[in-house]
Write a protein that holds these residues in place. Structure first.
Motif, PDB file in Angstrom:
ATOM      1  N   VAL A  79     -17.024  12.721  65.989  1.00 51.89           N
ATOM      2  CA  VAL A  79     -16.210  14.408  66.303  1.00 51.89           C
ATOM      3  C   VAL A  79     -14.923  14.327  66.634  1.00 51.89           C
ATOM      4  CG1 VAL A  79     -16.647  16.160  67.281  1.00 51.89           C
ATOM      5  CG2 VAL A  79     -18.564  15.103  65.730  1.00 51.89           C
ATOM      6  N   ASN A  80     -14.906  13.316  67.274  1.00 53.06           N
ATOM      7  CA  ASN A  80     -13.550  13.303  68.503  1.00 53.06           C
ATOM      8  C   ASN A  80     -12.294  12.249  67.523  1.00 53.06           C
ATOM      9  OD1 ASN A  80     -14.668  14.354  70.568  1.00 53.06           O
ATOM     10  ND2 ASN A  80     -15.497  12.200  71.467  1.00 53.06           N
ATOM     11  N   ARG A  81     -12.813  11.025  66.757  1.00 46.19           N
ATOM     12  CA  ARG A  81     -12.038  11.088  66.247  1.00 46.19           C
ATOM     13  C   ARG A  81     -11.822  11.554  64.941  1.00 46.19           C
ATOM     14  NH1 ARG A  81     -15.073   5.298  64.753  1.00 46.19           N
ATOM     15  NH2 ARG A  81     -14.394   4.385  66.261  1.00 46.19           N
ATOM     16  N   ALA A  82     -12.306  12.797  64.478  1.00 47.50           N
ATOM     17  CA  ALA A  82     -11.788  13.343  63.403  1.00 47.50           C
ATOM     18  C   ALA A  82     -10.590  14.958  64.718  1.00 47.50           C
ATOM     19  CB  ALA A  82     -12.917  14.355  62.908  1.00 47.50           C
ATOM     20  N   ARG A  83     -11.164  14.922  65.475  1.00 47.16           N
ATOM     21  CA  ARG A  83     -10.745  16.450  66.441  1.00 47.16           C
ATOM     22  C   ARG A  83      -8.765  15.022  66.634  1.00 47.16           C
ATOM     23  NH1 ARG A  83     -15.160  17.966  70.010  1.00 47.16           N
ATOM     24  NH2 ARG A  83     -15.715  19.942  69.053  1.00 47.16           N
ATOM     25  N   VAL A  84      -9.031  13.876  66.991  1.00 51.65           N
ATOM     26  CA  VAL A  84      -7.985  13.416  66.964  1.00 51.65           C
ATOM     27  C   VAL A  84      -7.045  13.564  66.406  1.00 51.65           C
ATOM     28  CG1 VAL A  84      -7.034  11.074  68.388  1.00 51.65           C
ATOM     29  CG2 VAL A  84      -8.830  11.986  69.293  1.00 51.65           C
ATOM     30  N   SER A  85      -7.005  13.107  65.255  1.00 47.78           N
ATOM     31  CA  SER A  85      -6.614  13.180  63.442  1.00 47.78           C
ATOM     32  C   SER A  85      -6.586  14.438  63.760  1.00 47.78           C
ATOM     33  CB  SER A  85      -7.654  12.546  62.833  1.00 47.78           C
ATOM     34  OG  SER A  85      -6.983  12.532  61.310  1.00 47.78           O
ATOM     35  N   ARG A  86      -6.644  15.249  63.843  1.00 46.64           N
ATOM     36  CA  ARG A  86      -6.768  16.784  63.643  1.00 46.64           C
ATOM     37  C   ARG A  86      -4.982  17.051  64.039  1.00 46.64           C
ATOM     38  NH1 ARG A  86      -8.568  21.225  61.004  1.00 46.64           N
ATOM     39  NH2 ARG A  86      -7.368  23.656  62.311  1.00 46.64           N
ATOM     40  N   ILE A  87      -5.396  16.618  65.656  1.00 45.73           N
ATOM     41  CA  ILE A  87      -3.772  16.538  66.716  1.00 45.73           C
ATOM     42  C   ILE A  87      -2.972  16.420  65.912  1.00 45.73           C
ATOM     43  CG2 ILE A  87      -3.569  16.711  68.481  1.00 45.73           C
ATOM     44  CD1 ILE A  87      -6.273  16.929  69.735  1.00 45.73           C
ATOM     45  N   ARG A  88      -3.282  15.155  65.933  1.00 50.90           N
ATOM     46  CA  ARG A  88      -2.047  14.157  65.082  1.00 50.90           C
ATOM     47  C   ARG A  88      -1.287  14.394  63.824  1.00 50.90           C
ATOM     48  NH1 ARG A  88      -5.194   8.388  65.886  1.00 50.90           N
ATOM     49  NH2 ARG A  88      -5.182   8.278  68.083  1.00 50.90           N
ATOM     50  N   THR A  89      -1.877  15.244  63.128  1.00 54.94           N
ATOM     51  CA  THR A  89      -1.408  15.946  62.274  1.00 54.94           C
ATOM     52  C   THR A  89      -0.365  16.810  62.547  1.00 54.94           C
ATOM     53  OG1 THR A  89      -3.480  14.948  60.311  1.00 54.94           O
ATOM     54  CG2 THR A  89      -2.394  16.655  59.467  1.00 54.94           C
ATOM     55  N   TYR A  90      -1.376  18.028  63.360  1.00 57.32           N
ATOM     56  CA  TYR A  90      -0.777  18.698  63.671  1.00 57.32           C
ATOM     57  C   TYR A  90       0.586  18.856  64.297  1.00 57.32           C
ATOM     58  CZ  TYR A  90      -3.560  22.058  61.993  1.00 57.32           C
ATOM     59  OH  TYR A  90      -4.969  23.361  60.903  1.00 57.32           O
ATOM     60  N   GLY A 142      15.484  18.769  60.039  1.00 53.28           N
ATOM     61  CA  GLY A 142      16.427  19.846  60.389  1.00 53.28           C
ATOM     62  C   GLY A 142      15.832  21.328  59.997  1.00 53.28           C
ATOM     63  N   ASP A 143      14.725  21.902  59.980  1.00 51.30           N
ATOM     64  CA  ASP A 143      14.411  23.324  59.545  1.00 51.30           C
ATOM     65  C   ASP A 143      13.512  23.848  60.496  1.00 51.30           C
ATOM     66  OD1 ASP A 143      13.063  25.360  58.094  1.00 51.30           O
ATOM     67  OD2 ASP A 143      12.077  24.380  56.809  1.00 51.30           O
ATOM     68  N   SER A 144      13.903  25.087  60.944  1.00 49.25           N
ATOM     69  CA  SER A 144      14.241  25.352  62.298  1.00 49.25           C
ATOM     70  C   SER A 144      13.240  26.107  62.026  1.00 49.25           C
ATOM     71  CB  SER A 144      15.169  26.254  63.063  1.00 49.25           C
ATOM     72  OG  SER A 144      14.889  26.563  64.078  1.00 49.25           O
ATOM     73  N   ALA A 145      12.700  26.718  61.107  1.00 47.44           N
ATOM     74  CA  ALA A 145      11.761  27.647  61.088  1.00 47.44           C
ATOM     75  C   ALA A 145      10.281  27.181  60.877  1.00 47.44           C
ATOM     76  CB  ALA A 145      11.496  28.763  59.614  1.00 47.44           C
ATOM     77  N   ALA A 146      10.395  26.007  60.093  1.00 52.04           N
ATOM     78  CA  ALA A 146       9.172  25.557  59.571  1.00 52.04           C
ATOM     79  C   ALA A 146       8.923  24.587  60.889  1.00 52.04           C
ATOM     80  CB  ALA A 146       9.698  24.367  58.745  1.00 52.04           C
ATOM     81  N   ALA A 147       9.570  23.989  61.736  1.00 51.84           N
ATOM     82  CA  ALA A 147       9.376  23.734  62.563  1.00 51.84           C
ATOM     83  C   ALA A 147       8.992  24.386  64.110  1.00 51.84           C
ATOM     84  CB  ALA A 147      10.757  23.042  63.759  1.00 51.84           C
ATOM     85  N   GLN A 148       9.653  25.941  63.725  1.00 55.20           N
ATOM     86  CA  GLN A 148       8.298  26.878  64.542  1.00 55.20           C
ATOM     87  C   GLN A 148       7.316  27.105  64.412  1.00 55.20           C
ATOM     88  OE1 GLN A 148       9.627  28.328  67.067  1.00 55.20           O
ATOM     89  NE2 GLN A 148       8.298  29.030  68.013  1.00 55.20           N
ATOM     90  N   ALA A 149       7.064  27.601  63.019  1.00 62.53           N
ATOM     91  CA  ALA A 149       5.868  27.385  62.798  1.00 62.53           C
ATOM     92  C   ALA A 149       4.857  26.182  63.187  1.00 62.53           C
ATOM     93  CB  ALA A 149       6.360  28.119  60.591  1.00 62.53           C
ATOM     94  N   ALA A 150       5.629  25.172  62.634  1.00 63.27           N
ATOM     95  CA  ALA A 150       4.264  24.040  62.805  1.00 63.27           C
ATOM     96  C   ALA A 150       3.972  23.992  64.077  1.00 63.27           C
ATOM     97  CB  ALA A 150       5.145  22.739  62.042  1.00 63.27           C
ATOM     98  N   LEU A 151       4.817  24.521  65.178  1.00 58.14           N
ATOM     99  CA  LEU A 151       4.817  24.005  66.692  1.00 58.14           C
ATOM    100  C   LEU A 151       3.356  25.204  66.811  1.00 58.14           C
ATOM    101  CD1 LEU A 151       5.382  23.327  69.475  1.00 58.14           C
ATOM    102  CD2 LEU A 151       6.950  25.109  69.558  1.00 58.14           C
ATOM    103  N   GLN A 152       3.632  26.420  66.024  1.00 50.74           N
ATOM    104  CA  GLN A 152       2.759  27.263  65.967  1.00 50.74           C
ATOM    105  C   GLN A 152       1.352  27.526  66.261  1.00 50.74           C
ATOM    106  OE1 GLN A 152       3.217  30.540  67.614  1.00 50.74           O
ATOM    107  NE2 GLN A 152       5.207  30.021  68.574  1.00 50.74           N
ATOM    108  N   GLU A 153       1.131  26.014  65.377  1.00 52.44           N
ATOM    109  CA  GLU A 153       0.110  25.832  64.178  1.00 52.44           C
ATOM    110  C   GLU A 153      -0.568  24.543  65.381  1.00 52.44           C
ATOM    111  OE1 GLU A 153       0.354  24.726  60.340  1.00 52.44           O
ATOM    112  OE2 GLU A 153       0.081  26.536  59.566  1.00 52.44           O
ATOM    113  N   ALA A 154       0.363  23.734  65.731  1.00 52.68           N
ATOM    114  CA  ALA A 154       0.179  22.379  66.726  1.00 52.68           C
ATOM    115  C   ALA A 154       0.053  23.279  68.102  1.00 52.68           C
ATOM    116  CB  ALA A 154       1.266  20.893  66.889  1.00 52.68           C
TER     117      ALA A 154
END
Length: 90
Positions: free
Chosen positions: A20-31, A42-54
């Motif tokens: 379970v922990n490995r899956a969680r760590v993998s998920r975090i790394r992906t985000y 260089g995509d500011s909007a995408a970076a902001q959206a990805a940050l909101q998810e991460a």
């Protein structure tokens, strides 16, 4: 190898938790990787959206004990700073 019943149970529990922990760590790394790729692209909007998810994923990891609280905060802080810097340059 464990001989006691309780020791065998602990081994089973540890194996399940490790998975379970490995899956969680993998998920975090992906985000986090999604944010970094958006910054590199260089995509500011995408970076902001990805940050909101991460950000919540990192904090959930800290809450679950996968990451230390300060480690999660540091990672979020550095990502936010990079996204903010990217916005100011654009």
């Amino acid at each position: 190898m464990a001989h006691h019943k309780s020791a065998k149970k602990r081994i089973r529990q540890t194996e399940r938790r490790t998975e379970v922990n490995r899956a969680r760590v993998s998920r975090i790394r992906t985000y986090v990787k999604k944010v970094e790729l958006a910054i590199a692209g260089g995509d500011s909007a995408a970076a902001q959206a990805a940050l909101q998810e991460a950000q919540p994923e990192l904090m959930k990891g800290a809450q679950a004990g996968i990451l230390h609280k300060n480690t999660a905060s540091r990672k979020v802080s550095r990502l936010v700073a990079r996204v903010k810097e990217m916005k100011s340059l654009a």
